[in-house]
Design a protein around this motif. Structure first.
Motif, short mmCIF file in Angstrom:
data_model
loop_
_atom_site.label_atom_id
_atom_site.label_comp_id
_atom_site.label_asym_id
_atom_site.label_seq_id
_atom_site.Cartn_x
_atom_site.Cartn_y
_atom_site.Cartn_z
N CYS A 133 48.68 26.98 14.79
CA CYS A 133 49.63 27.81 15.56
C CYS A 133 50.90 28.04 14.75
CB CYS A 133 49.97 27.15 16.90
SG CYS A 133 48.61 27.16 18.09
N GLU A 134 51.40 27.00 14.11
CA GLU A 134 52.64 27.13 13.32
C GLU A 134 52.41 28.05 12.12
OE1 GLU A 134 54.20 22.62 14.45
OE2 GLU A 134 53.37 23.01 12.46
N THR A 135 51.26 27.89 11.47
CA THR A 135 50.96 28.71 10.28
C THR A 135 50.76 30.18 10.67
OG1 THR A 135 49.89 26.77 9.32
CG2 THR A 135 49.43 28.88 8.27
N ALA A 136 50.09 30.40 11.79
CA ALA A 136 49.84 31.79 12.24
C ALA A 136 51.15 32.50 12.54
CB ALA A 136 48.95 31.79 13.47
N GLU A 137 52.05 31.80 13.16
CA GLU A 137 53.35 32.41 13.49
C GLU A 137 54.08 32.80 12.20
OE1 GLU A 137 55.55 31.27 16.87
OE2 GLU A 137 56.43 33.21 16.34
N ARG A 138 54.06 31.89 11.24
CA ARG A 138 54.80 32.10 9.99
C ARG A 138 54.14 33.16 9.10
NH1 ARG A 138 54.31 27.14 8.44
NH2 ARG A 138 52.90 27.55 6.69
N THR A 139 52.83 33.11 8.98
CA THR A 139 52.17 33.97 7.99
C THR A 139 51.60 35.27 8.58
OG1 THR A 139 50.02 32.90 8.26
CG2 THR A 139 51.52 31.94 6.62
N LEU A 140 51.30 35.28 9.87
CA LEU A 140 50.68 36.46 10.47
C LEU A 140 51.56 37.12 11.53
CD1 LEU A 140 47.14 34.86 11.04
CD2 LEU A 140 47.71 36.55 9.30
N GLY A 141 52.63 36.43 11.95
CA GLY A 141 53.49 36.97 12.99
C GLY A 141 52.85 36.95 14.37
N VAL A 142 51.84 36.10 14.56
CA VAL A 142 51.20 35.95 15.88
C VAL A 142 51.66 34.61 16.46
CG1 VAL A 142 49.03 35.78 17.15
CG2 VAL A 142 49.15 37.20 15.09
N SER A 143 52.24 34.64 17.66
CA SER A 143 52.61 33.36 18.26
C SER A 143 51.42 32.80 19.02
CB SER A 143 53.83 33.51 19.18
OG SER A 143 53.57 34.44 20.20
N GLY A 144 51.32 31.47 19.04
CA GLY A 144 50.19 30.84 19.71
C GLY A 144 50.64 29.61 20.46
N SER A 145 50.02 29.36 21.59
CA SER A 145 50.26 28.09 22.27
C SER A 145 48.93 27.57 22.80
CB SER A 145 51.32 28.22 23.36
OG SER A 145 51.20 29.43 24.01
N LEU A 146 48.93 26.30 23.19
CA LEU A 146 47.68 25.61 23.52
C LEU A 146 47.62 25.24 24.99
CD1 LEU A 146 47.59 23.17 20.44
CD2 LEU A 146 46.34 25.33 20.72
N ILE A 147 46.45 25.42 25.58
CA ILE A 147 46.18 25.01 26.97
C ILE A 147 44.98 24.06 26.95
CG2 ILE A 147 45.47 25.79 29.27
CD1 ILE A 147 47.00 28.39 28.78
N LEU A 148 45.22 22.86 27.39
CA LEU A 148 44.18 21.81 27.40
C LEU A 148 43.27 22.02 28.60
CD1 LEU A 148 45.05 18.00 27.21
CD2 LEU A 148 43.26 18.89 28.68
N CYS A 149 41.98 22.18 28.35
CA CYS A 149 41.04 22.37 29.47
C CYS A 149 40.27 21.09 29.76
CB CYS A 149 40.05 23.48 29.17
SG CYS A 149 40.74 25.12 29.38
N PHE A 150 40.20 20.75 31.04
CA PHE A 150 39.33 19.66 31.48
C PHE A 150 37.94 20.23 31.72
CE2 PHE A 150 43.60 18.54 33.21
CZ PHE A 150 43.81 17.38 32.46
N LEU A 151 36.93 19.45 31.32
CA LEU A 151 35.54 19.86 31.56
C LEU A 151 35.17 19.48 32.99
CD1 LEU A 151 33.77 18.79 28.21
CD2 LEU A 151 34.83 20.99 28.80
N ARG A 152 34.87 20.49 33.78
CA ARG A 152 34.68 20.24 35.22
C ARG A 152 33.36 19.57 35.55
NH1 ARG A 152 35.85 26.07 36.91
NH2 ARG A 152 35.79 25.31 39.05
N HIS A 153 32.39 19.56 34.60
CA HIS A 153 31.14 18.85 34.89
C HIS A 153 31.33 17.34 34.73
CE1 HIS A 153 30.75 19.29 30.46
NE2 HIS A 153 30.02 18.19 30.52
N LEU A 154 32.44 16.94 34.10
CA LEU A 154 32.74 15.50 33.99
C LEU A 154 33.59 15.07 35.19
CD1 LEU A 154 33.43 15.34 30.13
CD2 LEU A 154 31.29 14.87 31.36
N SER A 155 33.86 13.77 35.27
CA SER A 155 34.50 13.24 36.48
C SER A 155 36.02 13.43 36.49
CB SER A 155 34.20 11.74 36.57
OG SER A 155 34.85 11.08 35.49
N GLU A 156 36.58 13.23 37.66
CA GLU A 156 38.03 13.20 37.82
C GLU A 156 38.64 12.09 36.97
OE1 GLU A 156 39.55 11.26 41.32
OE2 GLU A 156 41.00 12.85 41.66
#
Ligand code: HPA
Ligand code: ZN
Length: 350
Positions: A133-156
């Motif tokens: 994400c940091e490299t893409a912003e610096r070298t490509l001008g694309v900002s990126g952020s991350l969203i952590l997904c929980f796998l719903r077939h696994l347990s709470e």
């Protein structure tokens, strides 16, 4: 934001406009951007043997009948990711494609449990993705952020354990989501995990109404308190739900090529993207798992506009503008992107 203007663009210039217009991508599983060539290259780098003889043989296995038939292959593909560098290379390959498609901002889903279950530390995953994400912003001008997904077939319980793993890296991701096998795993299963994430100030999203019924969208809204619905195309089966989504401007991150490849719609000309916009919903176009579904974000735009005659420049503008409105960035940044969108449409206008 104010109601969008509707700049008129000659029809023959529409494909060029769709490609050139600035856009945000809000529904991309970074593990779903792993192209067969990169799967083979990473397998070789990591000394792994794949159950497919060649890139072509692997690609030939991408004939899906539903979500689960895809997920089985998707998790197998992700098993070549072991080192920080692997996660970095995967995400940089995505960002390069996104930049070529005039994506100015991407919010990437990642599935830590797919990796931690194989013994890859959470830190390895997020270090590689953060550096990309940091490299893409610096070298490509694309900002990126991350969203952590929980796998719903696994347990709470497994989701809570993943959240614990993630907390030392709290500043590295902006939100949490819910993905994997939808049917039989309704959002309410994760109500307590999402409540905790809400207390932590994380943004909340969830896949709902892809294969699952409108009741799952209601549950994502009322039990999880999500800010966006991923897919959500089955909302049209419930007019009361549609009215609520429209009134509250809850964004839907729609993925047309994914929907056709996973047989949610038999063909693209039966997709409801145009109907969603007509109903006043804040729909956006996204690629989901582009390496598996036949194309990146611009391919999604091109194929939907090709198949659905109701889609023209007015809808193109709405979709791009909705992607900015639906993103998790400051209002000032969004306003800058809308200005770039207006400038782009002015260049293409009659
Ligand atoms: N749906 C649910 N889970 C997923 C998907 C999807 O389209 N892609 C990757 N994980
Ligand atoms: Zn998805």
């Amino acid at each position: 934001m104010n109601a969008p203007a509707t700049p008129a663009v000659p029809h023959h210039r529409l494909p060029e406009l769709l490609r050139a217009m600035p856009k945000a991508e809000l529904h991309i599983h970074i593990e779903g951007s792993l192209e067969p060539e990169l799967i083979f290259a990473l397998a070789q780098r990591n000394g792994l043997t794949l159950p497919y003889a060649s890139v072509e043989a692997l690609r030939a296995a991408y004939a899906f009948t539903d979500l689960q038939s895809f997920l089985d292959i998707y998790y197998a593909g992700a098993s070549v990711l072991l080192k920080e560098e692997d996660f970095f290379d995967m995400a940089m390959a995505y960002f390069e494609r996104a930049a070529a498609d005039h994506v100015v901002h991407a919010e990437l889903f990642f599935d830590p449990q797919t990796h931690t279950e194989r013994g890859v530390p959470f830190g390895t995953v997020i270090d590689g993705l953060t550096r990309a994400c940091e490299t893409a912003e610096r070298t490509l001008g694309v900002s990126g952020s991350l969203i952590l997904c929980f796998l719903r077939h696994l347990s709470e319980e497994a989701a809570f354990a993943t959240l614990e793993d993630a907390l030392p890296y709290r500043t590295r991701f902006i939100g949490v989501g819910l993905d994997s096998s939808e049917k039989g795993h309704p959002p309410e299963k994760f109500a307590r995990v999402f409540a905790r994430c809400r207390e932590l100030g994380l943004h909340l999203v969830a896949h709902a109404g892809e294969e699952g019924p409108p009741a799952y969208i209601w549950s994502a809204l009322d039990d999880l308190h999500v800010e966006r619905i991923d897919h959500g195309v089955r909302c049209v089966e419930d007019p009361v739900l549609v009215a609520r989504l429209a009134a509250e401007r809850v964004p839907l991150t729609v993925c047309p090529l994914s929907n056709v490849k996973l047989c949610v719609y038999p063909t693209m000309d039966q997709h409801n993207l145009a109907a969603l916009l007509d109903l006043g919903l804040c729909a956006t176009v996204n690629s989901d798992d582009p390496a598996y579904f036949g194309g990146y974000i611009n391919q999604n735009f091109i194929e939907t506009f090709d198949a659905l005659p109701q889609l023209g420049s007015e809808q193109a503008y709405k979709l791009a503008r909705n992607s900015f409105e639906a993103s998790f960035v400051d209002a000032g940044v969004k306003a800058g992107w809308v200005k770039r969108l207006d400038d782009c449409f002015a260049v293409f206008a009659d």
